[in-house]
Write a protein that holds these residues in place. Sequence first.
Motif, PDB file in Angstrom:
ATOM      1  N   LEU A 142      -4.183   4.245   3.161  1.00 13.97           N
ATOM      2  CA  LEU A 142      -5.342   3.726   2.208  1.00 13.97           C
ATOM      3  C   LEU A 142      -4.997   2.431   1.634  1.00 13.97           C
ATOM      4  O   LEU A 142      -5.686   1.412   1.908  1.00 13.97           O
ATOM      5  CB  LEU A 142      -5.732   4.766   1.239  1.00 13.97           C
ATOM      6  N   CYS A 143      -3.665   2.175   1.340  1.00 21.88           N
ATOM      7  CA  CYS A 143      -3.297   0.952   0.783  1.00 21.88           C
ATOM      8  C   CYS A 143      -1.725   1.096   0.520  1.00 21.88           C
ATOM      9  O   CYS A 143      -1.237   1.628  -0.253  1.00 21.88           O
ATOM     10  CB  CYS A 143      -3.990   0.642  -0.519  1.00 21.88           C
ATOM     11  N   SER A 144      -0.899   0.151   1.425  1.00 21.34           N
ATOM     12  CA  SER A 144       0.585   0.415   1.281  1.00 21.34           C
ATOM     13  C   SER A 144       1.131  -0.476   0.207  1.00 21.34           C
ATOM     14  O   SER A 144       2.147  -0.348  -0.042  1.00 21.34           O
ATOM     15  CB  SER A 144       1.147  -0.157   2.576  1.00 21.34           C
ATOM     16  N   ARG A 145       0.403  -1.307  -0.514  1.00 19.42           N
ATOM     17  CA  ARG A 145       0.759  -1.790  -1.659  1.00 19.42           C
ATOM     18  C   ARG A 145       0.412  -1.587  -2.918  1.00 19.42           C
ATOM     19  O   ARG A 145       0.540  -2.432  -3.974  1.00 19.42           O
ATOM     20  CB  ARG A 145       0.352  -3.570  -1.246  1.00 19.42           C
ATOM     21  N   HIS A 146       0.062  -0.272  -3.229  1.00 24.55           N
ATOM     22  CA  HIS A 146      -0.681   0.006  -4.302  1.00 24.55           C
ATOM     23  C   HIS A 146       0.295   0.417  -5.326  1.00 24.55           C
ATOM     24  O   HIS A 146       1.460   1.049  -5.142  1.00 24.55           O
ATOM     25  CB  HIS A 146      -1.584   1.571  -3.829  1.00 24.55           C
ATOM     26  N   ILE A 147      -0.024   0.167  -6.688  1.00 24.87           N
ATOM     27  CA  ILE A 147       1.022   0.650  -7.554  1.00 24.87           C
ATOM     28  C   ILE A 147       1.239   2.039  -7.721  1.00 24.87           C
ATOM     29  O   ILE A 147       2.275   2.425  -8.272  1.00 24.87           O
ATOM     30  CB  ILE A 147       0.455   0.067  -9.119  1.00 24.87           C
ATOM     31  N   ILE A 148       0.153   2.984  -7.546  1.00 19.68           N
ATOM     32  CA  ILE A 148       0.410   4.305  -7.490  1.00 19.68           C
ATOM     33  C   ILE A 148       1.314   4.775  -6.663  1.00 19.68           C
ATOM     34  O   ILE A 148       2.273   5.593  -6.788  1.00 19.68           O
ATOM     35  CB  ILE A 148      -1.007   4.995  -7.409  1.00 19.68           C
ATOM     36  N   LEU A 149       1.367   4.185  -5.300  1.00 21.15           N
ATOM     37  CA  LEU A 149       2.321   4.317  -4.256  1.00 21.15           C
ATOM     38  C   LEU A 149       3.600   4.157  -4.670  1.00 21.15           C
ATOM     39  O   LEU A 149       4.676   4.955  -4.570  1.00 21.15           O
ATOM     40  CB  LEU A 149       1.791   3.909  -3.073  1.00 21.15           C
ATOM     41  N   ASN A 150       3.809   3.035  -5.239  1.00 19.29           N
ATOM     42  CA  ASN A 150       5.242   2.494  -5.627  1.00 19.29           C
ATOM     43  C   ASN A 150       5.721   3.482  -6.825  1.00 19.29           C
ATOM     44  O   ASN A 150       7.048   3.711  -6.820  1.00 19.29           O
ATOM     45  CB  ASN A 150       4.998   1.022  -6.130  1.00 19.29           C
ATOM     46  N   ASN A 151       4.756   3.819  -7.717  1.00 16.83           N
ATOM     47  CA  ASN A 151       5.244   4.697  -8.646  1.00 16.83           C
ATOM     48  C   ASN A 151       5.761   5.972  -8.267  1.00 16.83           C
ATOM     49  O   ASN A 151       6.532   6.860  -8.589  1.00 16.83           O
ATOM     50  CB  ASN A 151       4.286   4.788 -10.011  1.00 16.83           C
ATOM     51  N   PHE A 152       4.775   6.497  -7.249  1.00 14.43           N
ATOM     52  CA  PHE A 152       5.029   7.823  -6.483  1.00 14.43           C
ATOM     53  C   PHE A 152       6.499   7.822  -6.020  1.00 14.43           C
ATOM     54  O   PHE A 152       7.221   8.763  -5.981  1.00 14.43           O
ATOM     55  CB  PHE A 152       3.832   8.118  -5.751  1.00 14.43           C
ATOM     56  N   ILE A 153       6.999   6.795  -5.300  1.00  8.84           N
ATOM     57  CA  ILE A 153       7.993   6.917  -4.538  1.00  8.84           C
ATOM     58  C   ILE A 153       9.210   6.809  -5.555  1.00  8.84           C
ATOM     59  O   ILE A 153      10.209   7.269  -5.234  1.00  8.84           O
ATOM     60  CB  ILE A 153       7.997   5.419  -3.559  1.00  8.84           C
ATOM     61  N   ASN A 154       9.073   6.059  -6.622  1.00  7.60           N
ATOM     62  CA  ASN A 154      10.318   5.948  -7.559  1.00  7.60           C
ATOM     63  C   ASN A 154       9.979   6.844  -8.772  1.00  7.60           C
ATOM     64  O   ASN A 154      10.985   6.567  -9.792  1.00  7.60           O
ATOM     65  CB  ASN A 154      10.191   4.377  -8.112  1.00  7.60           C
TER      66      ASN A 154
END
Length: 302
Positions: A142-154
């Motif tokens: 959906l979006c590879s640069r999303h803040i949610i994705l970043n927080n999810f990974i970290n």
Amino acid sequence: MARPFKQGIDYFPFDVELLSDRKLRRPKNKYGYLASVIYLALLCLIYKDKGYYLDYSEDVREDIQLDVLEFLQGKFQPTTETVGEVIEDLVACGLFSRDLFSKNIISSHRLQCTYYKATADRKAVNIDWNKWLLKETEMRELCSRHIILNNFINRPKNEVNPPNKTVNQSNNTQSKLNKSKQKESKESKPAAAAYFDNTELNQLFLEYLDIRKVIKAANTERAVTLLLNKLKPYDDAVKKEAIEAAIMGSWKSVYPESIVKNSKGKKAKTSGEVQISDDRKKIYEELDEQDEAWIWAEENRE
């Protein structure tokens, strides 16, 4: 002064197929326009507040129902009890997550996808991972640069669904992931194939079993066996229509013998509607009670 933090969203895309979703059929058949309006009202309340879920715990449940009633003001306004029943049916038919609803949370995979896309440009979004349904692969698509994705990974490893050690998975990690998926698939197949080989028919029957739970009908091994025995003599087309009729009518049993066919054995209509007369429906409602009593007697027989 810093800009106030915003969690919800101001608007959401209205998919042209939103109200024609097949999952909405049974609630609409049972409650009419109320099902559609209450579904939309819940989406508005969710997107406006937390953005991706709604707290439906006991201490705020009546307030939520009253908030929904504001969308239904008028001469024929329903009661809060009716609103609660419609919400339960919307969950039962799969429009909202059954797993989260068991934890007093109203949300769905579809609305979380919408929220994720709508907040793609935000610098900060608070997410409770215990209520989050999207997987890492889905978010990347959906979006590879999303803040949610970043927080999810970290996020901390002790939280639900611990993150991968690296953003770019190694072949070994991917291999483990594939094996995990295959294992899940193998574990889920017996349950899905336990009733019918036809995947669509089996999924429909599982949906019907969920409906039986909502109407307080026990899905014991004997009860399910009796239902399957009633369907066994008929072909898949008749079984499908009989199960759909039971879902739409919220019946405790199925009646494949009631499906009206023309002389060539085809449906009398092409609209996909099951042909059952009103008189027949009344008879089947009475038979439901008889079937339930019989099943209870069978369960308690020595």
